[in-house]
Design a protein around this motif. Sequence first.
Motif, PDB file in Angstrom:
ATOM      1  N   ASN A  82       0.820  -1.216   0.000  1.00 13.34           N
ATOM      2  CA  ASN A  82       0.000   0.000   0.000  1.00 13.34           C
ATOM      3  C   ASN A  82       0.855   1.267   0.000  1.00 13.34           C
ATOM      4  OD1 ASN A  82      -1.511  -2.285   1.077  1.00 13.34           O
ATOM      5  ND2 ASN A  82      -3.192  -0.847   1.335  1.00 13.34           N
ATOM      6  N   TRP A  95       4.181   6.851   2.154  1.00 10.34           N
ATOM      7  CA  TRP A  95       3.485   6.176   3.241  1.00 10.34           C
ATOM      8  C   TRP A  95       3.297   4.733   2.788  1.00 10.34           C
ATOM      9  CZ3 TRP A  95       2.726  10.965   1.446  1.00 10.34           C
ATOM     10  CH2 TRP A  95       2.746  12.022   2.364  1.00 10.34           C
ATOM     11  N   SER A  96       3.553   3.799   3.678  1.00 15.38           N
ATOM     12  CA  SER A  96       3.366   2.392   3.336  1.00 15.38           C
ATOM     13  C   SER A  96       2.942   1.616   4.578  1.00 15.38           C
ATOM     14  CB  SER A  96       4.647   1.796   2.735  1.00 15.38           C
ATOM     15  OG  SER A  96       5.752   1.966   3.596  1.00 15.38           O
ATOM     16  N   LYS A  97       2.377   0.445   4.338  1.00 11.00           N
ATOM     17  CA  LYS A  97       1.918  -0.433   5.410  1.00 11.00           C
ATOM     18  C   LYS A  97       2.930  -1.559   5.567  1.00 11.00           C
ATOM     19  CE  LYS A  97      -1.444  -0.024   6.946  1.00 11.00           C
ATOM     20  NZ  LYS A  97      -2.142   0.607   8.005  1.00 11.00           N
ATOM     21  N   SER A 109       1.353  -5.194  12.646  1.00  8.56           N
ATOM     22  CA  SER A 109       1.071  -4.279  11.545  1.00  8.56           C
ATOM     23  C   SER A 109       1.471  -2.869  11.959  1.00  8.56           C
ATOM     24  CB  SER A 109      -0.423  -4.325  11.212  1.00  8.56           C
ATOM     25  OG  SER A 109      -0.731  -3.425  10.173  1.00  8.56           O
ATOM     26  N   THR A 111       2.610   1.366  10.195  1.00  5.54           N
ATOM     27  CA  THR A 111       2.701   2.289   9.066  1.00  5.54           C
ATOM     28  C   THR A 111       4.075   2.937   9.076  1.00  5.54           C
ATOM     29  OG1 THR A 111       0.333   2.757   9.214  1.00  5.54           O
ATOM     30  CG2 THR A 111       1.676   4.338   7.998  1.00  5.54           C
ATOM     31  N   TYR A 112       4.694   3.013   7.896  1.00  4.41           N
ATOM     32  CA  TYR A 112       5.923   3.780   7.712  1.00  4.41           C
ATOM     33  C   TYR A 112       5.544   5.112   7.087  1.00  4.41           C
ATOM     34  CZ  TYR A 112       8.859  -0.515   7.902  1.00  4.41           C
ATOM     35  OH  TYR A 112       9.506  -1.662   8.256  1.00  4.41           O
ATOM     36  N   GLU A 113       6.067   6.201   7.639  1.00  3.95           N
ATOM     37  CA  GLU A 113       5.999   7.510   6.995  1.00  3.95           C
ATOM     38  C   GLU A 113       7.438   7.894   6.685  1.00  3.95           C
ATOM     39  OE1 GLU A 113       3.248  10.549   8.752  1.00  3.95           O
ATOM     40  OE2 GLU A 113       3.201   9.056  10.376  1.00  3.95           O
ATOM     41  N   ARG A 133      -0.062  -0.363  14.358  1.00  4.67           N
ATOM     42  CA  ARG A 133      -1.512  -0.458  14.118  1.00  4.67           C
ATOM     43  C   ARG A 133      -2.060  -1.369  15.190  1.00  4.67           C
ATOM     44  NH1 ARG A 133      -4.664   1.825  12.684  1.00  4.67           N
ATOM     45  NH2 ARG A 133      -5.848   0.519  11.306  1.00  4.67           N
ATOM     46  N   GLY A 139      -5.473   4.706  11.910  1.00  2.55           N
ATOM     47  CA  GLY A 139      -4.281   4.706  11.064  1.00  2.55           C
ATOM     48  C   GLY A 139      -3.824   6.084  10.649  1.00  2.55           C
TER      49      GLY A 139
END
Length: 147
Positions: A82, A95-97, A109, A111-113, A133, A139
């Motif tokens: 994502n 942004w990625s999951k 789980s 999130t990367y920013e 997460r 999120g």
Amino acid sequence: MSLSVGDRLEIHEVIALHGHLCDAGSYDRFDEVFAPDLEVDVSDLGLRPIPAEDSSQSRLDAYIAVAHRRAPGSALAVHVTNVVVGEDGDGARAWSKGITVNQDGSVASFTYEDQFVRTTRGWRIRHRKVSPRREPGGGVEPLVRPA
């Protein structure tokens, strides 16, 4: 600055490469993903920033050293999906999951920013924030929207 399709593809591949390098234990290749002045914000995980162990060490070198020390208890697999990429001044943001499969079979789980900078060796992550997460609906929302 306008990001080309090639820039966006390279950024996607840099993000994907991180997971493959983690899975292989190839932390010494992290310079293919991260800039030497890397900052990693893991405060949402209850952790402190990773400091350089001495003044001659770059922040990337400190991050690599920590990765080697934590390797025995690390995840079996790191997956990233994502990915959303946007312009950010003379750099880029993404942004990625992330999903990890841990040795005990549990799954995490997050999130990367990421903030990217273009270097002589290509796009590299200069700043990464990792957010877990743990609850539905809480999120991170990317700041970019499709045109």
